[in-house]
Design a protein around this motif. Structure first.
Motif, PDB file in Angstrom:
ATOM      1  N   UNK A  10      51.653 -88.294  54.950  1.00 37.03           N
ATOM      2  CA  UNK A  10      51.883 -87.943  56.092  1.00 37.03           C
ATOM      3  C   UNK A  10      53.282 -88.553  56.566  1.00 37.03           C
ATOM      4  N   UNK A  44      60.065 -82.562  43.238  1.00 38.66           N
ATOM      5  CA  UNK A  44      59.618 -83.830  44.098  1.00 38.66           C
ATOM      6  C   UNK A  44      59.465 -85.028  43.225  1.00 38.66           C
ATOM      7  N   UNK A  65      54.131 -87.049  47.253  1.00 37.27           N
ATOM      8  CA  UNK A  65      55.311 -86.374  46.892  1.00 37.27           C
ATOM      9  C   UNK A  65      56.340 -86.601  47.979  1.00 37.27           C
ATOM     10  N   UNK A  93      65.145 -77.879  53.757  1.00 38.31           N
ATOM     11  CA  UNK A  93      63.781 -77.795  53.782  1.00 38.31           C
ATOM     12  C   UNK A  93      63.192 -76.943  54.552  1.00 38.31           C
ATOM     13  N   UNK A 151      45.006 -79.877  64.064  1.00 36.98           N
ATOM     14  CA  UNK A 151      46.412 -79.472  63.692  1.00 36.98           C
ATOM     15  C   UNK A 151      46.976 -78.750  64.702  1.00 36.98           C
ATOM     16  N   UNK A 176      41.036 -74.659  57.876  1.00 39.93           N
ATOM     17  CA  UNK A 176      41.922 -73.657  58.485  1.00 39.93           C
ATOM     18  C   UNK A 176      42.884 -74.727  59.342  1.00 39.93           C
ATOM     19  N   UNK A 177      43.958 -74.659  59.036  1.00 38.71           N
ATOM     20  CA  UNK A 177      45.002 -75.461  59.669  1.00 38.71           C
ATOM     21  C   UNK A 177      46.012 -74.815  60.568  1.00 38.71           C
ATOM     22  N   UNK A 178      46.620 -75.322  61.398  1.00 42.39           N
ATOM     23  CA  UNK A 178      47.887 -74.748  62.464  1.00 42.39           C
ATOM     24  C   UNK A 178      48.973 -75.547  62.373  1.00 42.39           C
ATOM     25  N   UNK A 226      58.058 -79.062  58.908  1.00 44.11           N
ATOM     26  CA  UNK A 226      57.361 -79.527  57.925  1.00 44.11           C
ATOM     27  C   UNK A 226      55.883 -79.245  58.074  1.00 44.11           C
ATOM     28  N   UNK A 253      53.669 -80.294  55.197  1.00 45.29           N
ATOM     29  CA  UNK A 253      53.078 -80.979  54.452  1.00 45.29           C
ATOM     30  C   UNK A 253      51.570 -81.551  54.879  1.00 45.29           C
ATOM     31  N   UNK A 254      51.724 -82.305  56.126  1.00 47.20           N
ATOM     32  CA  UNK A 254      50.258 -82.721  56.495  1.00 47.20           C
ATOM     33  C   UNK A 254      49.034 -81.860  56.573  1.00 47.20           C
ATOM     34  N   UNK A 255      49.728 -80.694  57.102  1.00 52.99           N
ATOM     35  CA  UNK A 255      48.438 -79.712  57.337  1.00 52.99           C
ATOM     36  C   UNK A 255      47.844 -79.042  55.727  1.00 52.99           C
ATOM     37  N   UNK A 277      48.206 -80.797  52.743  1.00 50.62           N
ATOM     38  CA  UNK A 277      47.503 -81.980  52.216  1.00 50.62           C
ATOM     39  C   UNK A 277      46.027 -81.763  52.610  1.00 50.62           C
ATOM     40  N   UNK A 278      45.896 -81.684  53.952  1.00 52.18           N
ATOM     41  CA  UNK A 278      44.387 -81.681  54.198  1.00 52.18           C
ATOM     42  C   UNK A 278      43.667 -80.452  53.682  1.00 52.18           C
ATOM     43  N   UNK A 300      44.555 -79.139  50.760  1.00 54.23           N
ATOM     44  CA  UNK A 300      44.309 -79.474  49.338  1.00 54.23           C
ATOM     45  C   UNK A 300      43.270 -80.272  49.321  1.00 54.23           C
ATOM     46  N   UNK A 301      42.984 -81.369  50.042  1.00 55.75           N
ATOM     47  CA  UNK A 301      42.045 -82.192  49.854  1.00 55.75           C
ATOM     48  C   UNK A 301      40.507 -81.738  49.974  1.00 55.75           C
ATOM     49  N   UNK A 328      58.848 -72.259  54.708  1.00 47.96           N
ATOM     50  CA  UNK A 328      58.519 -73.700  54.828  1.00 47.96           C
ATOM     51  C   UNK A 328      57.225 -73.865  54.224  1.00 47.96           C
ATOM     52  N   UNK A 362      57.497 -73.469  50.279  1.00 48.28           N
ATOM     53  CA  UNK A 362      58.176 -74.677  49.791  1.00 48.28           C
ATOM     54  C   UNK A 362      57.191 -76.071  49.637  1.00 48.28           C
ATOM     55  N   UNK A 395      56.003 -78.325  46.700  1.00 50.65           N
ATOM     56  CA  UNK A 395      56.033 -79.719  46.671  1.00 50.65           C
ATOM     57  C   UNK A 395      54.860 -80.803  46.341  1.00 50.65           C
ATOM     58  N   UNK A 396      53.628 -80.207  47.267  1.00 47.49           N
ATOM     59  CA  UNK A 396      52.540 -80.829  46.841  1.00 47.49           C
ATOM     60  C   UNK A 396      51.948 -80.417  45.682  1.00 47.49           C
TER      61      UNK A 396
END
Lengths: 290, 383
Positions: A7, A128, A135, A209, A259, B198-200, B207, B209-211, B213-214, B216-217, B234, B237, B241-242
């Protein structure tokens, strides 16, 4: 821990971009006490012009340089054609001029270029780096580096050069600056040119990006404005810190809170600051604000 | 009036009337009205629609028109405004007196004019996506594009086939995104899928990646992306990346070369449902849609020198569904054309094979979508 770090990387990357945009807001605010709402359009020009120049066969580094110069030219045109002729108009009137300019630029970009989204290749590839389970893309490192270097150069310019000092003087007290022979109109012009370059630089860096398109400047401009408010309008250090604060807050909100609320975070932060701490983290309280 | 003239008048008038009638019969055009978002935010949809309609009206007229009448296209640009759509549809119905309407690029414009069209009793084929246009069924309203619900069904069927049971969703905050997410949540159960996360993300975000990451976890086997535009690149990508294991599925909003260009190598392996037009050249020889799609691509690209889009394909199908109905009805009479449209059977269009009924004014099944995968920087037709 890996999650937190992930994050944080996201927040720092996006925050550094916000910081570059916020620096542009602060420069122009210092020189003229006006908020330039066309700042986001410089970001769009930086990305779109690089994409289209590169597509025309120009080497990428040269295309990026030309794109930055184009944004500088547009910024100078806004100042010469929009702000300078309206000398004596209220600050609110001038701010409305910048809003008009941003709508015009966006419309022209949609016609002259196109309405599709476009990407650029990352400077050092897309493999990455793994740091303690999180990453990070090499492009993020480029963004940190360029933002940091830009901040240092700006600091040097304002603290050590005669031109920079003259601009600071004009910001603190335009009348007194004029009396000692500083051409305050030139100061406004130079601030616009610098802000154009900073915005376009942000656009070039973020496009690998997040693809660019003709409307990309709207939200990025608003986030940069939020960053400038949080850091304290007119403060260079504040713009950098403000950008990082907004970026990290957004990433943490998206990661740890629902989110769906993420989009609101930047604006809730602005509201809190405007109500509770209007001069921002690093704003100078001594200066009268109009 | 002198005596001589009085005597001559009926003769002259009669001859004149006869001449006019003769001329009128040969050239009386069938008027097709259209209102499209040729400019404004939805211009990327409306522009190919306009080009398609103009191209094929000209082609049809060059080949003798419909039932011996030439077609006349009366087209207005709404600038992607529902308010303008209402103004222009009023003008189409009252001033231009069109026989039928093909148009309505966006769902907003379409929904705004439905009342007018229903009251004026003219057949109307919409080019907009959402299922609310035809669900519930409105007597005079039809549409050609697949719905977002069909896209989700196609993706879920593929997941089920792959033995996937636990999935994640990610989408934006726009109307298209929300509708896709809602359908995805409603339909999951019937395909034996559990939504673990379910993320928004927000408008203009750079970016995700935070959503992700959640997601994925949360431990998912596949992820469905509900969105379009720059975000499609985005998310893809960030997903790469993750290093998230499990397949990334997109919806039909990503059926454009822009997506592959924007996401680059990260797009490899992404699966998504698209109209047959996207892969017309890869369809098996015996697929009835192959020929229609290839002919449309050839005609459009020859005429305009740019790539076809699936959006222009919706206009192609709408125009030819209408022509087909007029030919079967043997007239341009609105009520009879409407009835004939509703009885459309096995009409092969670029969007799929249409079978309309009084309960279904779209007439496409989930099989109208083809499942594709991105391989080697281009589309690969799967089934």
């Amino acid at each position: 821990m890996a999650e937190f770090l992930q994050f944080l990387f996201s927040g720092l990357t996006v925050g550094a971009i916000y910081a570059l945009i916020a620096l542009g807001f602060s420069l122009i605010y210092n020189a003229s006490h006006l908020i330039n709402f066309a700042q986001g359009e410089f970001v769009m020009i930086g990305g779109m012009a690089t994409v289209f120049l590169a597509a025309a066969g120009i080497e990428l580094p040269l295309a990026a340089l030309l794109a930055v110069l184009l944004a500088v030219a547009v910024a100078i045109a806004i100042e010469r054609l929009g702000i300078a002729p309206a000398k004596g108009a209220s600050v609110v009137g001038l701010i409305i001029v910048t809003i008009g300019a941003s709508i015009l630029i966006r419309g022209l970009a949609g016609i002259v270029w196109d309405r599709n989204f476009h990407s650029l290749p990352a400077i050092s590839g897309e493999e990455p780096l793994v740091v303690m389970g999180a990453t990070l893309l090499p492009q993020s490192l480029w963004i940190f580096g360029v933002t940091g270097l830009t901040a240092l150069l700006l600091w040097f310019f304002f603290a050590k050069t005669l031109w920079g000092k003259a601009m600071m003087a004009a910001a603190y007290n335009p009348l007194a600056a004029q009396l000692v022979g500083i051409d305050t109109r030139r100061v406004v012009l130079v601030s616009f040119a610098l802000a154009g370059a900073l915005g376009a630089l942000a656009g070039v860096l973020i496009t690998p990006l997040a693809p660019t398109h003709f409307q990309v400047g709207v939200m990025l401009g608003l986030k940069g404005f939020a960053a400038a408010i949080v850091g304290g309008l007119g403060s260079g250090l504040g713009a950098i810190v403000g950008g990082l604060v907004i970026g990290i807050a957004e990433a943490m909100a998206a990661g740890y809170l629902a989110s769906a609320y993420k989009d609101a975070v930047a604006f809730v932060i602005i509201l809190l600051f405007l109500v509770l701490w209007p001069s921002g983290l690093f704003g100078l309280r001594g200066i009268e604000r109009v | 009036m002198s005596g001589r003239m009085r005597k001559a008048f009926p003769v002259v008038a009669g001859a004149l009337a006869f001449a006019l009638a003769g001329v009128g019969q040969a050239a009386e055009p069938i008027k097709i009205g259209s209102f499209l978002a040729v400019t404004g935010p939805a211009a990327f949809l409306g522009d190919p629609e306009k080009k398609t309609l103009e191209l094929y009206v000209e082609k049809i007229n060059a080949e003798g028109g419909v039932l011996g009448h030439p077609l006349e296209l009366v087209l207005y640009d709404t600038g992607t405004s529902a308010k303008n759509a209402v103004t222009y549809v009023k003008r189409l119905l009252e001033q231009d007196e069109v026989d039928a309407i093909v148009g309505g690029t966006t769902t907003g414009e379409t929904m705004a004019v439905i009342k007018l069209v229903e009251k004026a009793e003219r057949p109307f084929i919409s080019l907009a996506g959402a299922s609310v246009i035809i669900d519930p069924v409105k007597k005079w309203v039809f549409k050609t594009p697949h719905t977002d619900r069909m896209a989700v069904e196609k993706v879920y069927a593929d997941m089920k086939k792959e033995g996937i049971t636990e999935i994640g969703l990610i989408g934006g905050s726009g109307g298209f995104d929300k509708s896709c997410l809602k359908n995805a949540e409603e339909l999951a159960g019937s395909y034996g899928l559990t939504i673990k996360a379910a993320e928004q993300y927000g408008k203009g975000d750079t970016d995700m990646t935070p959503q992700l990451t959640k997601i994925r976890n949360a431990g998912v086997e596949a992820v469905l992306f509900c969105g379009f535009g720059a975000a499609s690149a985005i998310v893809t990508k960030n997903y790469a990346q993750l290093g998230i294991e499990g397949r990334l599925y997109h919806n039909h909003g990503s059926c454009s070369k822009r997506f592959i260009e924007g996401a680059g190598e990260a797009a490899e392996g992404v699966r998504l449902p698209c109209a047959a037009l996207v892969v017309a050249d890869q369809l098996p020889e015996d697929d009835p849609q192959r020929e229609v799609g290839l002919a449309y691509i050839k005609a459009y690209e020859e005429a305009y020198g740019e790539d076809v889009s699936t959006f222009g394909g919706h206009a192609y199908d709408a125009l030819f569904l209408l022509v087909d109905a007029m030919e079967r009805a043997g007239t341009a009479d609105p009520a009879k054309v409407r009835d004939a449209l509703e009885q459309t059977r096995n009409f092969i269009g670029v969007d799929g094979i249409f079978n309309m009924s009084p309960e279904d004014h779209l007439g496409l099944g989930p099989e109208a979508f083809k499942m594709l995968e991105v391989r080697g920087g281009t589309w690969k037709y799967l089934y």
